[in-house]
Design a protein around this motif. Structure first.
Motif, PDB file in Angstrom:
ATOM      1  N   ALA A   1       7.057   8.009  -0.818  1.00 60.82           N
ATOM      2  CA  ALA A   1       5.973   7.468  -1.639  1.00 60.82           C
ATOM      3  C   ALA A   1       5.894   8.227  -2.953  1.00 60.82           C
ATOM      4  CB  ALA A   1       4.653   7.582  -0.889  1.00 60.82           C
ATOM      5  N   THR A   2       5.228   7.605  -3.899  1.00 56.37           N
ATOM      6  CA  THR A   2       5.095   8.245  -5.206  1.00 56.37           C
ATOM      7  C   THR A   2       4.063   9.357  -5.174  1.00 56.37           C
ATOM      8  OG1 THR A   2       3.500   6.527  -5.762  1.00 56.37           O
ATOM      9  CG2 THR A   2       5.767   6.207  -6.525  1.00 56.37           C
ATOM     10  N   ASP A   3       3.110   9.283  -4.260  1.00 56.12           N
ATOM     11  CA  ASP A   3       2.121  10.350  -4.128  1.00 56.12           C
ATOM     12  C   ASP A   3       1.707  10.457  -2.663  1.00 56.12           C
ATOM     13  OD1 ASP A   3       0.345   8.286  -3.561  1.00 56.12           O
ATOM     14  OD2 ASP A   3      -0.329   8.127  -5.636  1.00 56.12           O
ATOM     15  N   THR A   4       0.727  11.277  -2.371  1.00 52.63           N
ATOM     16  CA  THR A   4       0.356  11.469  -0.966  1.00 52.63           C
ATOM     17  C   THR A   4      -0.692  10.468  -0.500  1.00 52.63           C
ATOM     18  OG1 THR A   4      -1.168  13.185  -1.675  1.00 52.63           O
ATOM     19  CG2 THR A   4       0.974  13.887  -0.857  1.00 52.63           C
ATOM     20  N   GLY A   5      -0.812   9.368  -1.226  1.00 48.97           N
ATOM     21  CA  GLY A   5      -1.651   8.269  -0.750  1.00 48.97           C
ATOM     22  C   GLY A   5      -3.067   8.325  -1.281  1.00 48.97           C
ATOM     23  N   THR A   6      -3.673   7.156  -1.388  1.00 44.55           N
ATOM     24  CA  THR A   6      -5.070   7.112  -1.808  1.00 44.55           C
ATOM     25  C   THR A   6      -5.850   6.364  -0.730  1.00 44.55           C
ATOM     26  OG1 THR A   6      -4.526   5.115  -3.056  1.00 44.55           O
ATOM     27  CG2 THR A   6      -4.655   7.167  -4.292  1.00 44.55           C
ATOM     28  N   SER A   7      -7.055   6.880  -0.460  1.00 41.83           N
ATOM     29  CA  SER A   7      -7.870   6.235   0.572  1.00 41.83           C
ATOM     30  C   SER A   7      -9.137   5.679  -0.036  1.00 41.83           C
ATOM     31  CB  SER A   7      -8.215   7.221   1.677  1.00 41.83           C
ATOM     32  OG  SER A   7      -9.115   8.190   1.175  1.00 41.83           O
ATOM     33  N   SER A   8      -9.679   4.688   0.617  1.00 42.33           N
ATOM     34  CA  SER A   8     -10.950   4.137   0.194  1.00 42.33           C
ATOM     35  C   SER A   8     -11.744   3.741   1.430  1.00 42.33           C
ATOM     36  CB  SER A   8     -10.728   2.931  -0.734  1.00 42.33           C
ATOM     37  OG  SER A   8      -9.873   1.997  -0.098  1.00 42.33           O
ATOM     38  N   GLU A   9     -12.946   3.250   1.207  1.00 32.58           N
ATOM     39  CA  GLU A   9     -13.849   2.881   2.301  1.00 32.58           C
ATOM     40  C   GLU A   9     -14.010   4.026   3.290  1.00 32.58           C
ATOM     41  OE1 GLU A   9     -13.212  -1.016   4.047  1.00 32.58           O
ATOM     42  OE2 GLU A   9     -12.249  -1.710   2.198  1.00 32.58           O
ATOM     43  N   GLY A  10     -14.180   5.226   2.747  1.00 36.19           N
ATOM     44  CA  GLY A  10     -14.432   6.386   3.612  1.00 36.19           C
ATOM     45  C   GLY A  10     -13.285   6.731   4.528  1.00 36.19           C
ATOM     46  N   GLY A  11     -12.064   6.435   4.102  1.00 34.58           N
ATOM     47  CA  GLY A  11     -10.903   6.779   4.909  1.00 34.58           C
ATOM     48  C   GLY A  11     -10.445   5.648   5.807  1.00 34.58           C
ATOM     49  N   LYS A  12     -11.038   4.475   5.663  1.00 38.80           N
ATOM     50  CA  LYS A  12     -10.618   3.363   6.517  1.00 38.80           C
ATOM     51  C   LYS A  12      -9.447   2.573   5.930  1.00 38.80           C
ATOM     52  CE  LYS A  12     -13.769   0.927   8.921  1.00 38.80           C
ATOM     53  NZ  LYS A  12     -15.062   0.277   9.259  1.00 38.80           N
ATOM     54  N   VAL A  13      -9.227   2.704   4.621  1.00 37.22           N
ATOM     55  CA  VAL A  13      -8.105   1.998   3.983  1.00 37.22           C
ATOM     56  C   VAL A  13      -7.236   3.020   3.261  1.00 37.22           C
ATOM     57  CG1 VAL A  13      -7.445   0.283   2.270  1.00 37.22           C
ATOM     58  CG2 VAL A  13      -9.482  -0.091   3.683  1.00 37.22           C
ATOM     59  N   TRP A  14      -5.915   2.913   3.503  1.00 39.74           N
ATOM     60  CA  TRP A  14      -4.976   3.834   2.857  1.00 39.74           C
ATOM     61  C   TRP A  14      -3.893   3.029   2.138  1.00 39.74           C
ATOM     62  CZ3 TRP A  14      -4.839   9.101   2.259  1.00 39.74           C
ATOM     63  CH2 TRP A  14      -5.793   9.852   2.969  1.00 39.74           C
ATOM     64  N   LYS A  15      -3.539   3.500   0.928  1.00 40.34           N
ATOM     65  CA  LYS A  15      -2.518   2.817   0.128  1.00 40.34           C
ATOM     66  C   LYS A  15      -1.433   3.807  -0.274  1.00 40.34           C
ATOM     67  CE  LYS A  15      -4.907  -0.679  -2.529  1.00 40.34           C
ATOM     68  NZ  LYS A  15      -4.646  -2.004  -2.656  1.00 40.34           N
ATOM     69  N   PHE A  16      -0.165   3.390  -0.139  1.00 42.71           N
ATOM     70  CA  PHE A  16       0.958   4.201  -0.605  1.00 42.71           C
ATOM     71  C   PHE A  16       1.904   3.302  -1.384  1.00 42.71           C
ATOM     72  CE2 PHE A  16      -0.589   6.274   3.155  1.00 42.71           C
ATOM     73  CZ  PHE A  16      -0.441   7.641   2.921  1.00 42.71           C
ATOM     74  N   THR A  17       2.560   3.838  -2.410  1.00 41.61           N
ATOM     75  CA  THR A  17       3.537   3.059  -3.159  1.00 41.61           C
ATOM     76  C   THR A  17       4.906   3.724  -3.040  1.00 41.61           C
ATOM     77  OG1 THR A  17       1.822   2.412  -4.699  1.00 41.61           O
ATOM     78  CG2 THR A  17       4.099   2.089  -5.410  1.00 41.61           C
ATOM     79  N   LEU A  18       5.922   2.924  -2.718  1.00 40.84           N
ATOM     80  CA  LEU A  18       7.276   3.471  -2.567  1.00 40.84           C
ATOM     81  C   LEU A  18       7.885   3.823  -3.921  1.00 40.84           C
ATOM     82  CD1 LEU A  18       8.704   1.042   0.114  1.00 40.84           C
ATOM     83  CD2 LEU A  18       8.735   3.535   0.289  1.00 40.84           C
ATOM     84  N   LYS A  19       8.674   4.893  -3.914  1.00 37.21           N
ATOM     85  CA  LYS A  19       9.401   5.266  -5.125  1.00 37.21           C
ATOM     86  C   LYS A  19      10.495   4.254  -5.424  1.00 37.21           C
ATOM     87  CE  LYS A  19       9.101  10.260  -4.702  1.00 37.21           C
ATOM     88  NZ  LYS A  19       9.615  11.312  -3.836  1.00 37.21           N
ATOM     89  N   ASP A  20      10.936   4.232  -6.681  1.00 38.27           N
ATOM     90  CA  ASP A  20      12.127   3.446  -7.005  1.00 38.27           C
ATOM     91  C   ASP A  20      13.358   4.239  -6.596  1.00 38.27           C
ATOM     92  OD1 ASP A  20      10.704   1.354  -8.159  1.00 38.27           O
ATOM     93  OD2 ASP A  20      10.499   2.469 -10.048  1.00 38.27           O
ATOM     94  N   GLY A  21      14.397   3.535  -6.209  1.00 38.11           N
ATOM     95  CA  GLY A  21      15.686   4.195  -5.957  1.00 38.11           C
ATOM     96  C   GLY A  21      15.820   4.843  -4.604  1.00 38.11           C
ATOM     97  N   VAL A  22      14.832   4.670  -3.705  1.00 41.93           N
ATOM     98  CA  VAL A  22      15.035   5.209  -2.356  1.00 41.93           C
ATOM     99  C   VAL A  22      15.782   4.160  -1.531  1.00 41.93           C
ATOM    100  CG1 VAL A  22      13.159   6.873  -2.329  1.00 41.93           C
ATOM    101  CG2 VAL A  22      12.670   4.504  -1.742  1.00 41.93           C
TER     102      VAL A  22
END
Lengths: 338, 587, 336
Positions: free
Chosen positions: B104-125
């Protein structure tokens, strides 16, 4: 003669068939639950039920045996689940004939596991066989020629002493001292000829086959000695000696021929039993042959693999018996088979 | 990671309500690679050569979604299964277990008090065949864990956390093979270009820690999936790929993956050796004798098998060998559990007497001495954030026979008190250790029968009807937080004590306390690590007062490695096992 | 001789070899005891090993008594005699040998090695002897019935013998242990080591009897044609009478020899099975358990490494030599 061979093979096949039934019943009809052992130590009750269905353990044991026999001749598929076959056919393991079952603990067909392990056990058995035949027979002849003298006692005595130590003690001692501490031999690792050539194959086999051979040598020295002594007492040997034939010729031509016939018989049977895996030697030296596969299967309750190896081993033993009996008839003209 | 010693990993971690600790979540980029090492020789490594990993116990699974053994989880991450986030290579202390971005590009972002997590894949993996690693691969990997009939053996936190409706205690989705309930799964895990979004049914504050510790969330290529037959098939996303096939009981050889691009990897994986050969099935004695001898290829060998006590003198008497040995904390704590279903152990004074009579020193001596471990004062490993000694267990390490005897005499039972001790046996050390405990107990007025189990252990003691009075246990946290220690072991609701007639989950002693359960709930709601740890410590105090367990020892890893090894490191990032991320060989 | 499956790796080779080769030899019908005793007295090696065997049996019987009296103490830990920093090696060099502990103390626990070995002899001999008795009894009954009744019974028993001999024994011992021990426990034998012990005794016996049966059958076949059996038959003696009064007395000699030769095979088998993790488990000191533990000390505690191995080897060697000697003495034709 031909009729005899055919009859022996026929009886052998029937015996194997009966043994497969007995083995199957022993392991799969025992009061313990075979499904309980299908997913190692990490099993939930639901999972056990799923595996029971997938592997057909929910069916009566004789039906299971019928499927097993069918698999040997025409192959099978695991799991036998039409729904899964429709939605994800790639997850179904095909097990072509001769199919001995599928091991969910090893995620492989039993036939393929045995096919991978067999060359290692066979290499080990033949190498050990070679060693104990060479040392056992020559030792036995020397002992017989010097009967009652020091060479005789030293040979027979030391072979007996070595024989008195348990195999794993001898194997581990050789491994730890000869290979690791004194570094007289390389660390024994099995290398197939296709990967490291004959040299690596041989050097890897040396210590394990020596361990095995040491166990057998004692028996063969005594056996050879006894048979040589016996045939030296026979009338025709006395006649030959009286004729003034040189000792070398008497030994080589007459005594040995008579003595070697029974030894060949015993040796054939020993080799046959050993081909199915030297359990302790393979465990000590971490040789992944049939013996170690068997230990692994037995200790993790991998029933399909266990049953497969038992039957392969039985087939080796029965075949060795047939070959030896037939050869005996060929070698020894006095034996007549109707 | 859970228990990996002597017997095994654990029964399925039933849907836990373990929640924890926010500190390690959140965004933020990470530090780059480092050359440091937690312990051992740290010479700058060169590329090339072959590293040999010698071990005993065959890997049961090398399928990412099925792996649950600390050693295999660590090696998979370093060699061939990259994850969204991973623990960094070459860090020590708390830094070692702080996840950094990997795929992932970073260690993830959470919302809704930790109920939703988002990660984005790097390019070139890329996968080992050069195809891009996609969001669908991540989603497919996660979906496999739902096929509980095929993908067995692995952790299953995903079943409890992902927002997939449940029926009869199991999710309605049954995995990618039969695809029942696929729509529900698609709602819980959504792909949008390279971004994956996880929807949970409850907050999961330390989700990144779980990703980095386990391999449940690793990507998997659908076209490579053959169900159970893929158990040992390795399709690499990391620096190495399998050469030929893996043979259980024998091992396998790993070579460089040409499609791995180090520029996409900021975790610090150095990927020094050209080849890594893993050999299974050797005994501890043989492995360590070979490492002492240090000849031939064994110069380039490492192991995850402890030096047996019988060899300590060989190492101490030889300084060059000793310099190749390392003694670090293992993640495991050994402990005893009185069985609360047993008549004698229902009596609190008998439990107290058992605690007082327990001779930790003799246990440690019989297990291998000070290199085996140090006396434990709590079931929580001291390396875990917020650790505190448990006041109930700070008495003399060798036990107090007189006090124990007095306690037992006042307990209103006839002496000697007959007890049965069930433990995971079969090795000389474990049997000697059990005999050492027996001796301490018998002196205080117990009469102990030893019951070693060799093949199936946890299976047996998980049955609440098993008739034994004391059990042995060993535990390591699934990720470095107290939330994965006392709560999963003693929360009677999670483990089904008193409600499930067939299994006590991991509460092998059938302990049940409403007070402790409510403390666990309180801790799960806590805002940060420290305040959660304080509440967990209170729960631990109560467990101590009830003698719900008796801690024996905090284990150590006493390992040897070959003289030709560089960058040798063992840290919490790899559960204390040698870190193949930094290990190389001298030329 | 053919179709004798031998599991040499297991340590029963020499024994079975001698069984096989005497197979066809008829034992003299007259009571050979005086002759045999005279011959034995002349055979010094046999006299010595027989002495050792008898001494070990006496020790094995006395060991539990001596333990109860406190003379032997196989269980007490002596943490003060071992050094935890060296992994529990005895503090005194030479394996901790002293007046109190003539063979030293066990590394890791400090238990008295001599006591453990002596009790190990008791446990191992009990296992071996029980298995030998089962083997001999089963084998004799099957051999007598097959040889004496002949016909279909003989055919059936012979085929069962062939089949049992075709099973890979070691593997069966290993593979059956899990479920059979459960069965034995459910049948009322206390769980744990009592069940484990019963298991190996039973299974060694169950896989061992065919060899004996085959030999006895051969003997009976030749005895059946002898005059005194014919005479008894023509006098109208019942089968039972012929079994017990005419046949059995003529089978004592071979049974004694083969029984003696089975003992070392089973002592070795117990050790091998311990190494593989089957059978009586520690901390009960069988010779196999002791050896399995002591091989770990090959490089660090030589005396402890050697004592259990030497004990097993001595027992096995003496029993084998005694069996050989007995056979030579009881079988006047043997010329070796």
């Amino acid at each position: 003669m031909f009729a005899y061979v055919v009859r022996r093979i026929f009886v052998g096949v029937i015996m194997l068939f009966v043994m497969s039934l007995v083995t199957y019943l022993l392991f799969f009809a025992a009061p313990s639950d075979p499904a309980r052992y299908t997913c190692g130590k990490n099993c939930s009750p639901e999972l056990i039920e799923q595996n029971r269905k997938a592997l057909g353990y929910d069916k009566p044991v004789l039906v299971q045996y019928g499927e097993f026999v069918k698999g040997v001749f025409v192959g099978r598929e695991f799991p036998d689940d039409p729904e899964l076959k429709k939605s994800a056919p790639e997850t179904i393991a095909s097990c072509p004939a001769p199919c001995l079952g599928y091991s969910p603990l090893q995620s492989a067909t039993v036939t393929s596991l045995i096919a991978e392990a067999a060359p290692i056990s066979i290499s080990l058995a033949f190498m050990a066989f070679l060693m104990w035949m060479v040392f056992g027979i020559s030792g036995g002849i020397i002992a017989a020629l010097y009967k009652g003298r020091f060479a005789d006692r030293a040979l027979v005595g030391s072979a007996l002493v070595v024989y008195s130590f348990p195999t794993f003690f001898i194997g581990l001692s050789l491994y730890i001292f000869v290979a690791i501490k004194w570094q007289l031999t390389p660390i024994p690792v099995y290398t197939p000829i296709s990967e490291g050539g004959v040299g690596a194959w041989l050097s890897g086999l040396f210590l394990p086959s020596l361990t095995l051979a040491l166990i057998y040598i004692a028996g063969y020295i005594r056996l050879t000695r006894a048979f040589v002594l016996e045939s030296m007492g026979e009338d025709y040997i006395r006649t030959a000696r009286a004729k003034g034939l040189p000792q070398r010729q008497i030994m080589g031509k007459h005594t040995m021929r008579a003595a070697l016939t029974p030894i060949a018989t015993v040796a054939g049977l020993d080799l046959g039993a050993l081909l199915a895996g030297a359990i302790i030697t393979e465990t000590v030296f971490n040789y992944n042959g049939l013996g170690k596969l068997a230990v692994q299967a037995a200790t993790t309750y991998d029933l399909p693999t266990t049953v497969g190896i038992v039957l392969v081993a039985a087939a080796f033993i029965i075949t060795a018996n047939i070959i030896v009996d037939v050869l005996y008839a060929v070698i020894d003209p006095r034996v007549k088979y109707s | 990671m859970t228990i990996s010693r002597r017997t095994t990993a654990l029964a399925v971690l039933a849907v836990t309500s373990v929640l924890s600790v926010a500190a390690c979540g959140g965004g933020g980029t990470t530090t780059g690679s480092g050359n440091g090492s937690a312990t051992g020789s740290a010479a700058a490594g060169q590329k090339g050569g072959t590293v040999y990993w010698l071990t005993k116990r065959p890997a049961e699974h090398l399928d990412p979604q099925r792996t649950y053994i600390g050693r295999d989880l660590a090696n998979e991450n370093r060699l061939f299964y990259r994850d969204l986030v991973s623990f960094p290579v070459g860090k020590t202390g708390e830094e070692a277990t702080k996840p950094v971005a990997d795929l992932a590009t970073d260690t993830g972002t959470s919302s809704e008090g930790g109920k939703v997590w988002k990660f984005t894949l790097k390019d070139g993996v890329k996968w080992q065949d050069g195809k891009d690693i996609t969001c669908e691969d991540l989603k497919y990997g996660l979906s496999r864990g739902f096929a509980t009939d095929v993908i067995t053996g692995g952790p299953n936190y995903q079943l409890g956390y992902l927002d997939v409706p449940q029926k009869d205690g199991l999710p309605v989705y049954n995995g990618p093979y039969k695809k029942t309930g696929q729509a529900d799964f698609d709602k819980a895990v959504a792909c949008e270009g390279k971004t994956i979004t996880y929807h949970f049914n409850k907050p999961w504050a330390d989700f990144p820690l779980a990703i980095a510790s386990l391999r449940s969330f690793a990507p998997y290529r659908a076209d490579q999936d053959k169900g159970d037959q893929s158990n040992y098939a390795i399709f690499s996303s990391g620096p190495y790929q399998l050469q030929g096939t893996w043979q259980k009981g024998k091992g396998g050889t790993f070579v460089r993956n040409p499609n791995y691009d180090p520029k996409t990897d900021q975790t610090g994986r150095m990927a020094l050796p050209d080849k890594i050969v893993i050999t299974e099935g050797l005994t501890n004695e043989i492995i360590n004798q070979r490492l002492i001898a240090d000849s031939g290829d064994d110069k380039y060998a490492v192991t995850d098998r402890k030096i047996p006590g019988s060899m300590y003198s060989q190492i101490d008497s030889n300084p060059t060998v000793k310099s190749r040995s390392t003694l670090v904390n293992a993640p495991f704590v050994d402990y005893l559990l009185p069985n609360f279903n047993s008549d004698v152990m229902k009596n609190p004074k008998v439990r107290d007497a058992l605690k007082l009579a327990t001779d930790k020193t003799a246990y440690i001596t019989a297990s291998g001495g000070d290199k085996y471990g140090v006396p434990a004062k709590s079931i929580v490993n001291p390396d875990i954030v917020g650790y505190k000694d448990n006041a109930a267990f700070t008495g003399p390490d060798a036990g107090d026979t007189a006090a124990a005897k007095a306690m037992l005499q006042s307990a209103g039972v006839t002496l000697p008190v007959k007890i049965k001790y069930t433990y995971s046996g079969g090795t000389p050390e474990s049997d000697n250790a059990a005999a050492a405990l027996k001796q301490g107990w018998d002196k205080a007025g117990f009469s102990t029968t030893l019951d070693p189990l060799t093949d199936t252990y946890y299976d047996v003691i998980q049955n609440p009807n098993t008739k034994s009075d004391v059990y042995w246990g060993g535990w390591g946290a699934d990720w470095p937080s107290a939330a994965t220690v006392t709560a999963p072991l003693f929360d009677s609701r999670v483990n089904g004590v008193g409600t499930n007639p067939k299994s006590n989950g991991q509460d092998y002693g059938n302990y049940k306390s409403d007070a402790v359960n409510s403390l666990f709930d309180q801790a799960a709601k806590a805002a940060d690590v420290q305040s959660a740890a304080t509440v967990y410590a209170q729960a631990d105090d109560q467990l101590g007062k009830d003698v719900a367990y008796i801690p024996l020892t905090v284990e150590k890893f006493y390992f040897l490695h070959g003289s030709g090894i560089t960058g040798y490191a063992q840290s919490a990032a790899t559960s204390g096992y040698p870190d193949l991320g930094s290990i190389g060989v001298k030329k | 001789m053919s179709e004798t499956q031998r599991d040499m790796e297991f340590g029963s080779g020499v024994a079975v070899e001698t069984l096989g080769s005497t197979d066809e030899k008829a034992i003299a019908g007259r009571t050979p005891w005086q002759l045999a005793r005279a011959r034995l007295r002349r055979d010094k090696i046999t006299m010595v090993v027989t002495g050792i065997v008898i001494a070990s049996i006496v020790i094995a019987i006395l060991a539990p008594v001596l333990t109860a009296l406190g003379v032997l103490d196989p269980e007490t830990f002596h943490p003060e005699l071992i050094d935890p920093n060296t992994g529990g090696l005895p503090i005194d060099g030479g394996g901790g040998i002293s007046w109190q502990h003539p063979l030293g103390v066990e590394p890791g626990t400090g238990r008295d090695v001599l006591s453990r070995i002596v009790l190990g002899v008791t446990f191992s001999m009990t296992v071996a002897l029980s298995a030998t008795i089962i083997t001999v009894v089963l084998g004799t009954v099957a051999g007598l019935v097959a040889g004496f009744l002949g016909g279909r019974t003989d055919f059936a028993i012979s085929r069962v013998i062939d089949m049992v001999l075709s099973f890979p024994q070691t593997l069966m011992l290993l593979a059956l242990s899990g479920m059979f021990i459960d069965i034995i426990t459910n049948a009322g034998v206390p769980a744990g080591n009592p069940s484990n012990g019963v298991y190996i005794v039973l299974v060694l016996g169950l896989f061992g009897w065919p060899t004996i049966a085959r030999i006895i059958r051969g003997q009976v076949l030749s005895l059946r044609e002898r005059e005194f059996v014919e005479a008894a038959k023509s006098l109208g003696a019942s089968n039972g009478r012929i079994f017990f009064k005419e046949l059995l007395p003529n089978l004592w000699a071979p049974l004694l020899v083969y029984g003696t030769l089975l003992m070392p095979a089973y002592i070795s088998a117990e050790a091998a099975l311990s190494y593989l993790g089957v059978g009586i488990k520690p901390p009960t000191p069988t010779l196999g358990n002791l050896l399995t533990y002591s091989v770990n000390y090959a490089a660090s505690d030589v005396t402890f490494f050697l004592f259990p191995a030497i004990t097993i080897a001595t027992l096995v060697l003496c029993f084998n030599l005694m069996g050989d000697g007995l056979r030579d003495a009881l079988d006047p034709k043997a010329d070796r």
